[in-house]
Design a protein around this motif. Structure first.
Motif, PDB file in Angstrom:
ATOM      1  N   TRP A  17       9.017 -74.384 -31.377  1.00 23.07           N
ATOM      2  CA  TRP A  17       9.586 -75.658 -32.281  1.00 23.07           C
ATOM      3  C   TRP A  17      10.824 -76.188 -31.492  1.00 23.07           C
ATOM      4  N   SER A  41       8.049 -78.974 -40.229  1.00 20.24           N
ATOM      5  CA  SER A  41       8.307 -77.628 -40.522  1.00 20.24           C
ATOM      6  C   SER A  41       8.179 -77.166 -42.172  1.00 20.24           C
ATOM      7  N   GLY A  98      10.594 -73.815 -37.533  1.00 26.90           N
ATOM      8  CA  GLY A  98      10.968 -75.171 -37.267  1.00 26.90           C
ATOM      9  C   GLY A  98      12.283 -75.638 -37.830  1.00 26.90           C
TER      10      GLY A  98
END
Length: 412
Positions: free
Chosen positions: A79, A95, A128
């Motif tokens: 991420w 995310s 994320g």
């Protein structure tokens, strides 16, 4: 006044406290923290009900938490690379949106296998936000406000953890664990909407372009070459491992004699997460006067609270849980904010991701393995394991962080 060489304008120093941009960042990341941590831990407070419903042991049921946190840990470096290419805000939005959609599918799992697959996918999606949030704060908030903003973000994390646990356990006591997890997924969708509407676009982000060699590998190597950062990563692994261990298995203990509490009452005990909301904000303010002192004090409070949970008196167990939670979130607020300030500008995303990796590796691995300690030796053994982890964290911090000055304006 110096000008930015690329744009010919004054360099971006970040949003300052009291400005609309700063307020939007704080509220948006607070909401994102709620969305992320409510869903990540929605099954934790219903582990006994999940174990009964799917005919599992305590350690097997705890895998519902461990696979999600483990997948999150594995995903954070990826991420961070995505965020370096597409930007911090698009990565965080992707995310939380993806994780919220997966959250609606988790309660549909008919057995342990599908449940673990869905939880692993959800955990990977959730990676994320924690992988990028601290790097985003370091770039978008004025340096003297980063510790305070980090404390507000961690407060959102604690409110999210509280919300997920209380909502899922309360609904599960009436309608079963599946409806409890579904209710939390709906909370996550609402919080995600708030985040997407309010989060300001990046102004301090500089996109990394691949010129030669493997830039991601180089950035990760640089983020692993600073001894102080390594100590901060260790704080995340050790303290989070101990924290999740307590919350994974305390519910099993409280459902048994001499407490014999109901699932709903056990869930209500998670209201002590509010202690983390307060302590993380306070720690963010105090860190300006000495990060190391605040960190060591927080670890001491964490360990003291853990020891109190050995008591057979519910009032002392609750008091211990309050202290443990307050100490943990204070330590996390200081350590995570310190990573963003300590890391070089070009590797902040990777340093933040590695901290997050260590944080959730502790949650996943220690949180699962401690189930065998609980099954084999009972709660006293669990407390011994957790206090030993806290002691190691304190020693490492005292030896490895003393005299260290972060890249920002504040010393240790």
């Amino acid at each position: 006044m110096s000008l930015d060489a690329r744009t010919g304008t004054p360099p971006w120093l970040g949003h300052e406290r009291g400005t609309p941009g700063y307020r939007r960042i704080v509220v948006a990341l607070f909401a994102a923290g709620v969305a992320t941590f409510a869903q990540l831990y929605s099954v934790q407070s219903v582990l006994p009900a999940l174990a009964d419903g799917l005919h599992l042991g305590a350690s097997q049921a705890a895998l519902g938490v461990s696979v999600a946190t483990g997948a999150l840990a594995v995903s954070v470096v990826g991420w961070s690379a995505v965020a370096d290419r597409v930007g911090r805000v698009p990565a965080m939005v992707a995310s939380v949106v993806l994780a919220s959609l997966l959250g609606l599918a988790v309660p549909l799992a008919a057995s342990l296998g599908p449940l673990l697959v869905l939880r692993a996918l959800q955990g990977a999606a959730l990676g994320g936000l924690p992988a990028v949030a601290m790097a985003y704060l370091a770039e978008e908030v004025h340096a003297r406000e980063v510790a305070l903003a980090a404390g507000a973000y961690v407060s959102g994390n604690s409110v999210g953890g509280l919300t997920g646990r209380i909502v899922s356990s309360g609904v599960a006591d009436l309608f079963g664990w599946r409806w409890g997890v579904t209710a939390v997924a709906l909370v996550g969708i609402a919080a995600t909407a708030v985040f997407c509407l309010l989060v300001p676009r990046s102004r301090g982000f500089v996109r990394h372009r691949r010129v030669s060699g493997p830039p991601l590998r180089d950035r990760v190597r640089r983020a692993l070459s600073d001894p102080a950062l390594l100590v901060l990563y260790a704080q995340a692994l050790l303290l989070m491992g101990g924290f999740v261990t307590v919350y994974n298995y305390l519910g099993f203990r409280l459902l048994r004699a001499p407490f014999s509490l109901s699932q709903a009452v056990v869930g209500l005990l998670f209201v002590v997460y509010l202690a983390g909301t307060l302590s993380s904000s306070v720690a963010g303010r105090l860190a300006a006067h000495g990060r190391l002192r605040v960190l060591l004090g927080a670890v001491a409070v964490f360990a003291t609270g853990c020891v109190l949970t050995v008591s057979a008196h519910l009032a002392l167990v609750v008091a211990g849980l309050v202290l443990l939670t307050a100490g943990f979130f204070a330590a996390h607020a200081v350590a995570s904010g310190w990573v963003g300030a300590r890391a070089e500008p070009g590797v902040r995303a990777q340093a933040s991701a590695l901290y997050t990796f260590a944080y959730y590796a502790g949650s996943s691995v220690v949180g699962w393995l401690a189930g065998f300690a609980f099954s084999g030796g009972g709660w006293v053994v669990v407390v011994g394991v957790v206090t030993a982890l806290a002691a190691v964290a304190a020693v490492l911090a005292a030896l490895g962080l003393r005299g260290r000055t972060p890249a920002g304006s504040m010393g240790a």
